[in-house]
Motif scaffolding. Sequence first.
Motif, PDB file in Angstrom:
ATOM      1  N   ASN A  33       0.880  -1.076  -0.023  1.00  0.00           N
ATOM      2  CA  ASN A  33      -0.050   0.214  -0.069  1.00  0.00           C
ATOM      3  C   ASN A  33       0.786   1.329  -0.051  1.00  0.00           C
ATOM      4  OD1 ASN A  33      -2.568  -0.857  -0.204  1.00  0.00           O
ATOM      5  ND2 ASN A  33      -3.062  -1.233   1.857  1.00  0.00           N
ATOM      6  N   ARG A  34       1.864   1.272   0.818  1.00  0.00           N
ATOM      7  CA  ARG A  34       2.861   2.420   0.743  1.00  0.00           C
ATOM      8  C   ARG A  34       3.340   2.659  -0.606  1.00  0.00           C
ATOM      9  NH1 ARG A  34       4.258   1.514   6.021  1.00  0.00           N
ATOM     10  NH2 ARG A  34       6.039   0.075   5.483  1.00  0.00           N
ATOM     11  N   ARG A  35       3.638   1.520  -1.129  1.00  0.00           N
ATOM     12  CA  ARG A  35       4.299   1.498  -2.447  1.00  0.00           C
ATOM     13  C   ARG A  35       3.402   2.450  -3.430  1.00  0.00           C
ATOM     14  NH1 ARG A  35       7.087  -3.357  -5.780  1.00  0.00           N
ATOM     15  NH2 ARG A  35       6.946  -1.907  -7.550  1.00  0.00           N
ATOM     16  N   LEU A  36       1.920   1.770  -3.335  1.00  0.00           N
ATOM     17  CA  LEU A  36       1.093   2.439  -4.131  1.00  0.00           C
ATOM     18  C   LEU A  36       0.760   3.844  -3.813  1.00  0.00           C
ATOM     19  CD1 LEU A  36      -1.613  -0.697  -4.425  1.00  0.00           C
ATOM     20  CD2 LEU A  36      -0.343   0.444  -6.066  1.00  0.00           C
ATOM     21  N   ASP A  37       0.716   4.077  -2.493  1.00  0.00           N
ATOM     22  CA  ASP A  37       0.643   5.402  -2.242  1.00  0.00           C
ATOM     23  C   ASP A  37       1.644   6.325  -2.886  1.00  0.00           C
ATOM     24  OD1 ASP A  37      -1.662   5.192  -0.676  1.00  0.00           O
ATOM     25  OD2 ASP A  37      -0.660   5.095   1.232  1.00  0.00           O
ATOM     26  N   ARG A  38       2.854   5.913  -2.676  1.00  0.00           N
ATOM     27  CA  ARG A  38       4.025   6.426  -3.526  1.00  0.00           C
ATOM     28  C   ARG A  38       3.754   6.718  -4.617  1.00  0.00           C
ATOM     29  NH1 ARG A  38       8.853   9.107  -1.966  1.00  0.00           N
ATOM     30  NH2 ARG A  38       9.486   9.816  -4.061  1.00  0.00           N
ATOM     31  N   LYS A  39       3.318   5.721  -5.456  1.00  0.00           N
ATOM     32  CA  LYS A  39       3.161   5.588  -7.001  1.00  0.00           C
ATOM     33  C   LYS A  39       2.045   6.812  -7.224  1.00  0.00           C
ATOM     34  CE  LYS A  39       4.990   2.578  -9.614  1.00  0.00           C
ATOM     35  NZ  LYS A  39       5.706   3.049 -10.710  1.00  0.00           N
ATOM     36  N   VAL A  40       1.003   6.754  -6.556  1.00  0.00           N
ATOM     37  CA  VAL A  40      -0.059   7.758  -6.735  1.00  0.00           C
ATOM     38  C   VAL A  40       0.615   9.173  -6.443  1.00  0.00           C
ATOM     39  CG1 VAL A  40      -2.151   8.587  -5.734  1.00  0.00           C
ATOM     40  CG2 VAL A  40      -1.877   6.109  -6.033  1.00  0.00           C
ATOM     41  N   HIS A  41       1.348   9.172  -5.387  1.00  0.00           N
ATOM     42  CA  HIS A  41       2.131  10.460  -5.166  1.00  0.00           C
ATOM     43  C   HIS A  41       2.631  10.973  -6.327  1.00  0.00           C
ATOM     44  CE1 HIS A  41       3.670  13.797  -2.799  1.00  0.00           C
ATOM     45  NE2 HIS A  41       4.940  13.265  -3.073  1.00  0.00           N
ATOM     46  N   ASP A  42       3.702  10.104  -6.608  1.00  0.00           N
ATOM     47  CA  ASP A  42       4.574  10.415  -7.656  1.00  0.00           C
ATOM     48  C   ASP A  42       3.827  10.923  -9.132  1.00  0.00           C
ATOM     49  OD1 ASP A  42       6.603   9.698  -6.485  1.00  0.00           O
ATOM     50  OD2 ASP A  42       7.100   7.735  -7.359  1.00  0.00           O
ATOM     51  N   LEU A  43       2.664   9.988  -9.303  1.00  0.00           N
ATOM     52  CA  LEU A  43       1.738  10.511 -10.422  1.00  0.00           C
ATOM     53  C   LEU A  43       1.110  11.740 -10.305  1.00  0.00           C
ATOM     54  CD1 LEU A  43      -0.184   7.060 -11.442  1.00  0.00           C
ATOM     55  CD2 LEU A  43       1.677   8.481 -12.764  1.00  0.00           C
ATOM     56  N   ASP A  44       0.764  11.990  -9.081  1.00  0.00           N
ATOM     57  CA  ASP A  44       0.019  13.310  -8.791  1.00  0.00           C
ATOM     58  C   ASP A  44       1.153  14.426  -9.052  1.00  0.00           C
ATOM     59  OD1 ASP A  44      -2.405  12.422  -7.934  1.00  0.00           O
ATOM     60  OD2 ASP A  44      -2.127  12.654  -5.935  1.00  0.00           O
ATOM     61  N   SER A  45       2.346  14.311  -8.569  1.00  0.00           N
ATOM     62  CA  SER A  45       3.374  15.445  -8.807  1.00  0.00           C
ATOM     63  C   SER A  45       3.705  15.287 -10.311  1.00  0.00           C
ATOM     64  CB  SER A  45       4.677  15.069  -7.931  1.00  0.00           C
ATOM     65  OG  SER A  45       4.694  13.792  -7.051  1.00  0.00           O
ATOM     66  N   LEU A  46       3.726  14.485 -11.025  1.00  0.00           N
ATOM     67  CA  LEU A  46       3.944  14.377 -12.391  1.00  0.00           C
ATOM     68  C   LEU A  46       2.763  15.251 -13.039  1.00  0.00           C
ATOM     69  CD1 LEU A  46       5.365  10.941 -13.304  1.00  0.00           C
ATOM     70  CD2 LEU A  46       6.436  13.230 -13.403  1.00  0.00           C
ATOM     71  N   PHE A  47       1.622  15.040 -12.472  1.00  0.00           N
ATOM     72  CA  PHE A  47       0.499  15.711 -13.258  1.00  0.00           C
ATOM     73  C   PHE A  47       0.875  17.348 -12.929  1.00  0.00           C
ATOM     74  CE2 PHE A  47      -4.053  17.166 -12.656  1.00  0.00           C
ATOM     75  CZ  PHE A  47      -4.566  16.967 -13.977  1.00  0.00           C
ATOM     76  N   GLU A  48       0.831  17.495 -11.614  1.00  0.00           N
ATOM     77  CA  GLU A  48       1.023  18.852 -11.190  1.00  0.00           C
ATOM     78  C   GLU A  48       2.179  19.742 -12.134  1.00  0.00           C
ATOM     79  OE1 GLU A  48      -0.457  20.969  -9.125  1.00  0.00           O
ATOM     80  OE2 GLU A  48      -1.995  19.707  -9.102  1.00  0.00           O
ATOM     81  N   LEU A  49       3.397  18.876 -12.246  1.00  0.00           N
ATOM     82  CA  LEU A  49       4.598  19.440 -12.776  1.00  0.00           C
ATOM     83  C   LEU A  49       4.166  19.648 -14.173  1.00  0.00           C
ATOM     84  CD1 LEU A  49       7.450  17.463 -11.228  1.00  0.00           C
ATOM     85  CD2 LEU A  49       7.088  19.863 -11.593  1.00  0.00           C
ATOM     86  N   SER A  50       3.470  18.673 -14.795  1.00  0.00           N
ATOM     87  CA  SER A  50       2.951  18.731 -16.093  1.00  0.00           C
ATOM     88  C   SER A  50       2.177  19.965 -16.664  1.00  0.00           C
ATOM     89  CB  SER A  50       2.513  17.400 -16.853  1.00  0.00           C
ATOM     90  OG  SER A  50       1.080  17.623 -16.638  1.00  0.00           O
ATOM     91  N   LYS A  51       1.383  20.321 -15.494  1.00  0.00           N
ATOM     92  CA  LYS A  51       0.566  21.533 -15.479  1.00  0.00           C
ATOM     93  C   LYS A  51       1.414  22.807 -15.675  1.00  0.00           C
ATOM     94  CE  LYS A  51      -2.688  20.915 -12.657  1.00  0.00           C
ATOM     95  NZ  LYS A  51      -3.809  20.892 -11.867  1.00  0.00           N
ATOM     96  N   ASP A  52       2.172  22.651 -14.656  1.00  0.00           N
ATOM     97  CA  ASP A  52       3.256  23.815 -14.487  1.00  0.00           C
ATOM     98  C   ASP A  52       4.047  24.034 -15.563  1.00  0.00           C
ATOM     99  OD1 ASP A  52       2.257  23.969 -11.834  1.00  0.00           O
ATOM    100  OD2 ASP A  52       4.101  23.475 -11.074  1.00  0.00           O
TER     101      ASP A  52
END
Lengths: 598, 118
Positions: A173-192
């Motif tokens: 779960n932690r790994r998945l959380d981390r993945k989700v977090h990574d994807l979130d940051s990538l998404f944020e970054l791509s918007k930026d």
Amino acid sequence: MNGSSSNDRAIQLGHFEQRTLLETGRDLIESQDPEFILNNLLLISLGKLRVSSACIIVHGPGEDRYVISKGKGRFSHLEGQMLNHEPEIGSLKKGVYHSRELPELFEGLELSKDAVMFHLRTSTHHIGFLCIEPTFRSEAITTQEQDFIENLCLITSATLSSSRMFEELKKINRRLDRKVHDLDSLFELSKDFNQMQSIDELSRTMKFALLGQLFVNRFLFLFKEGGQVRALVQSGLQIKVLEHNPLVLFDIPRVMAVETMADFGVDSSSTDELEAWATYLTQQKIHYVLPVESQGETLGVIGIGNKSTGQALAVDELDFVLSLANLVVLNIKRIQLLQEQLLNQQFQKELELARTIQEGLLPKKLPFIEGLDIAAINIPSKQIGGDYFDLFRLNDGGHLLSIADVTGKGVPAALLMANLQAMIHALTLQETTLEAATGTINDFIYTNIPADKFITFFWTKIEADGKTLKFVNAGHDHPIVFRRSTSDPMNEFNAQVEQIELNEGGLLLGVLPTLAPYTVSYFTLEANDVVIFYTDGVTEAMHPTTEEEYSLNRLKKVVLRHLDKTAEEIKNAIISEVNEFSNHMRFDDLTLIVVKKE
Amino acid sequence: MMKHFTITKRQEEHIAILEINGELDAHNAFQLEQQFKTLIETEAYHIIVNCSNLEYIASAGLGVFMAYIEDIRNLGGDIKLSNMTDGVYHVFDLLGFPSLYDIHRDESEALSSFKTQK
């Protein structure tokens, strides 16, 4: 206080034991914390057996050792210590073991001969042992006590193995959380990134994302563009990154450790270069190289080191780096496209300006000249060349006709043409000859334009009589006079028409200072003479498939065919043939003046 | 649900007195463990546990007493128990604690037992 008979006592003890097992069962079900489960097992065992030292050792699956997970009494200081021993798990079938049965473990824990090890196991897994050191009590452990602890161990083992599973799940779960977090940051970054207008900004953001997200402070991002490699981002490295040939790095096929990349040299020299890079990057504590592709081509290479904590990057983290770099590459391309568009817009604006200048310089309406039929056309190309023509009346009743082609295109050519036009108009107001004025213009142009620029120029004064031409040709395509010969009417068609080129004058303008003066020549028009003035936009119009030029020859033939027509008709015939020939493609300005003597 | 359990600490000369209140079971046993650890760290090895308000003790709670008694005795001290209700004493008795532990009717008896030892 104790008034019960020994029989009652045994029954009560049995009840207490049952209650303990029930409570423990409930506690265990409620808890998923292995720490609590182990502690509980130890405390109950200590209490029940009246001993003061016990510990639990847990076998690391796939490892040849046990870890002392929890200890009480003399074992409390040993928590976390390792015990090297590879058990024969298949042969561990009993619930309770004594010293002679597992001598290595007993020695490892320095257990006395009276110590007992209770097996912690499920039907499929060996978990470890509960080790009881009964030194504090005088009498031996009874069978009843032993049974109780065995039962306790059984229910504890079941929970323990499910809670280990739970821990495993938590990890996933932690790994998945981390993945989700990574994807979130990538998404944020791509918007930026999408908002960013400069590559510098992109690079900076990438740097901070790597530092902030992964705590990596040593990295390098190389970007290839038109065969050139730039270090866009660089952190924690000694400078002079591009000392070695960076292009070899772009041949690396996939993410790999720096030490192994020399294996991917395509030949011996690239292997050498990759080895040099590997040495350099290892010195700089860069451990991985990642190629970044876009549309099948490697456009970027990332070199990346460990986290600032010293930890190596996990596969997931390398994935994150790669995704981040992909975003950056995509956005670099986006920005470059945008810049090209802007540049193009700028260029289009410039061309508009040049066209306006050029249009302003050409005569809006041709003057009427007694005895001459005149037609003229100027068709600017898309890119605007430097064609110029003019025809205006002079004070003495004569007219001045000029035609010129300025090298180059766009605004510079238009401005130069504007200069020429201004000089022509200024000089005609002065008491000067055509040849002297040509020299003056040449000197002016020569001193004011770069060496690679020049102007081909022809001008002629049409005297007030409407037939005498006084002209200077400074390197321009020779105007041609077509004259129907009456002297030899028996000759063939071609021979019947004389073609006279107005070629005398001097050097084209702007190449050399006026050393030798320009010469002026005279020509007298006769009735039905047709004079064609043109620029190379006519003769060099290109066939779209054969790339053949329209040529002077074709021009002459079309004129000959239409010699008896009006100036306007001749002009139209030429233009329509040129257009047909070039399929209306125009790479240069086209200027054409047709003068017919009536 | 966490059962109600609290510990109050007092000092009588060199003797530390822990009053344990409520129900001591597997979930709160660590509180008492922590108290014993702290006392050992501060070299307070003479301990009386006053059980007057102890309503219930589970096996894990008994285990806590076993886990520290040997250490403390090796360090020259002792853990004495006092003021148990009949119900609680019954459990201690069932498990044979009276032969290992010094259990007193009340706190003053326990205190004087420390003093005479000294």
